[in-house]
Motif scaffolding. Sequence first.
Motif, short mmCIF file in Angstrom:
data_model
loop_
_atom_site.label_atom_id
_atom_site.label_comp_id
_atom_site.label_asym_id
_atom_site.label_seq_id
_atom_site.Cartn_x
_atom_site.Cartn_y
_atom_site.Cartn_z
N PHE A 120 0.84 -1.20 0.00
CA PHE A 120 0.00 0.00 0.00
C PHE A 120 0.87 1.25 0.00
O PHE A 120 0.61 2.22 -0.73
CB PHE A 120 -0.93 0.01 1.22
CG PHE A 120 -2.21 -0.73 1.02
CD1 PHE A 120 -3.16 -0.28 0.11
CD2 PHE A 120 -2.50 -1.89 1.74
CE1 PHE A 120 -4.37 -0.95 -0.07
CE2 PHE A 120 -3.70 -2.58 1.56
CZ PHE A 120 -4.62 -2.10 0.65
N MET A 144 -4.45 -8.99 -1.90
CA MET A 144 -4.99 -7.68 -2.28
C MET A 144 -5.88 -7.77 -3.51
O MET A 144 -6.82 -6.99 -3.66
CB MET A 144 -3.84 -6.70 -2.48
CG MET A 144 -3.12 -6.33 -1.18
SD MET A 144 -1.62 -5.35 -1.42
CE MET A 144 -2.32 -3.78 -1.95
N TRP A 193 -8.29 -4.60 -4.10
CA TRP A 193 -7.37 -3.46 -4.10
C TRP A 193 -6.49 -3.42 -5.35
O TRP A 193 -6.10 -2.34 -5.79
CB TRP A 193 -6.48 -3.48 -2.86
CG TRP A 193 -7.19 -3.42 -1.56
CD1 TRP A 193 -7.30 -4.42 -0.63
CD2 TRP A 193 -7.92 -2.31 -1.01
NE1 TRP A 193 -8.04 -4.01 0.44
CE2 TRP A 193 -8.43 -2.72 0.24
CE3 TRP A 193 -8.19 -1.02 -1.47
CZ2 TRP A 193 -9.20 -1.86 1.04
CZ3 TRP A 193 -8.95 -0.17 -0.67
CH2 TRP A 193 -9.44 -0.60 0.57
N LEU A 214 -3.78 -0.65 -9.57
CA LEU A 214 -4.69 -0.26 -8.51
C LEU A 214 -6.13 -0.23 -9.03
O LEU A 214 -6.38 0.24 -10.14
CB LEU A 214 -4.34 1.14 -8.00
CG LEU A 214 -3.10 1.32 -7.13
CD1 LEU A 214 -2.88 2.80 -6.86
CD2 LEU A 214 -3.22 0.54 -5.83
N LYS A 219 -11.18 1.80 -6.28
CA LYS A 219 -11.36 1.90 -4.83
C LYS A 219 -10.02 2.15 -4.14
O LYS A 219 -9.92 3.01 -3.25
CB LYS A 219 -11.99 0.60 -4.30
CG LYS A 219 -12.13 0.55 -2.79
CD LYS A 219 -12.71 -0.76 -2.31
CE LYS A 219 -11.68 -1.88 -2.27
NZ LYS A 219 -12.18 -3.08 -1.53
N ALA A 220 -9.01 1.42 -4.54
CA ALA A 220 -7.70 1.58 -3.93
C ALA A 220 -7.10 2.95 -4.25
O ALA A 220 -6.48 3.59 -3.39
CB ALA A 220 -6.76 0.48 -4.41
N ARG A 246 -8.67 5.54 -2.01
CA ARG A 246 -8.19 5.41 -0.64
C ARG A 246 -6.76 5.96 -0.50
O ARG A 246 -6.45 6.67 0.46
CB ARG A 246 -8.24 3.95 -0.19
CG ARG A 246 -7.62 3.66 1.17
CD ARG A 246 -8.31 4.38 2.30
NE ARG A 246 -9.69 3.97 2.44
CZ ARG A 246 -10.09 2.88 3.13
NH1 ARG A 246 -9.20 2.12 3.74
NH2 ARG A 246 -11.37 2.59 3.22
#
Length: 267
Positions: free
Chosen positions: A8, A48, A53, A67, A70-71, A74
């Motif tokens: 991340f 993930m 993600w 990605l 949604k990821a 975020r």
Amino acid sequence: MQARSALFDLYGDYLRDRGSRAPVSALVRLLAPLDIAAPAVRTAVSRMVRQGWLHPLRLAAGPGYLLTPKAARRLDEAAARVYRTGRGGWDGRFDMILLHEPVTRRDALRLTYLGYGPLSEQVWVAPRASDEAGALLAEAAVGYERFSASPTAGATTIVGRAWDLGRIGQSYQEFVESLRPVVKAITPRSTDEEAYAARFRLVHAWRSFLFQDPQLPSALLPAGWPGVKAAVFFDKHATRLRPAADRHVERCLHAAARGARVGFSNP
């Protein structure tokens, strides 16, 4: 440092501005200086993908991961908080959520990440409303009422009940004390990889405050708040180490692409 958490950080801090994608061979290279082995990287990537993600895709450099929307959202929100960009002042109001029932420990952690603190098991407050809070509670199937509250008195009392500022302040002091030798060890004689690893650890540790500090407005913070000194320390060294870290990232991405071309020409 866990592989999933490091991924991340890697996507958010380095790959988001490079197309939000990378071949798995580059991911392995980029996490190796953090002592994260290739099997752990691949396991974390698979997890993930299952969680929505990352999305697998075929790149010129080989199998890779992109990605998901949604990821990306975020990570963009996290970056704005990490680097404290795009946030205005406080309007003097709290966002107050009254839950019909207590949330699970996991969902409580997610509310904390969004900047909320508990006045009780079923009453949560934040200095700023989060659009994501409603979606979180809907997903958790927890009913609630929501208000915008402007306290006529006792705002600091609300803060003292919802957040342990003493503990958070101590965490900021420990952050500076523990990371100072890591970043000070990087000099003009250090390699790009060493600078990258040091900066990665710095940013990773700083991101942990997203789960602790609601980033209260200065009017609600005690005098001499340790978070101010910690932010200056973080900004200084994150900026100083960025050029060398970027060079290392580019070198790893190019090496992955070059390796794929060699492998293609020599089946």
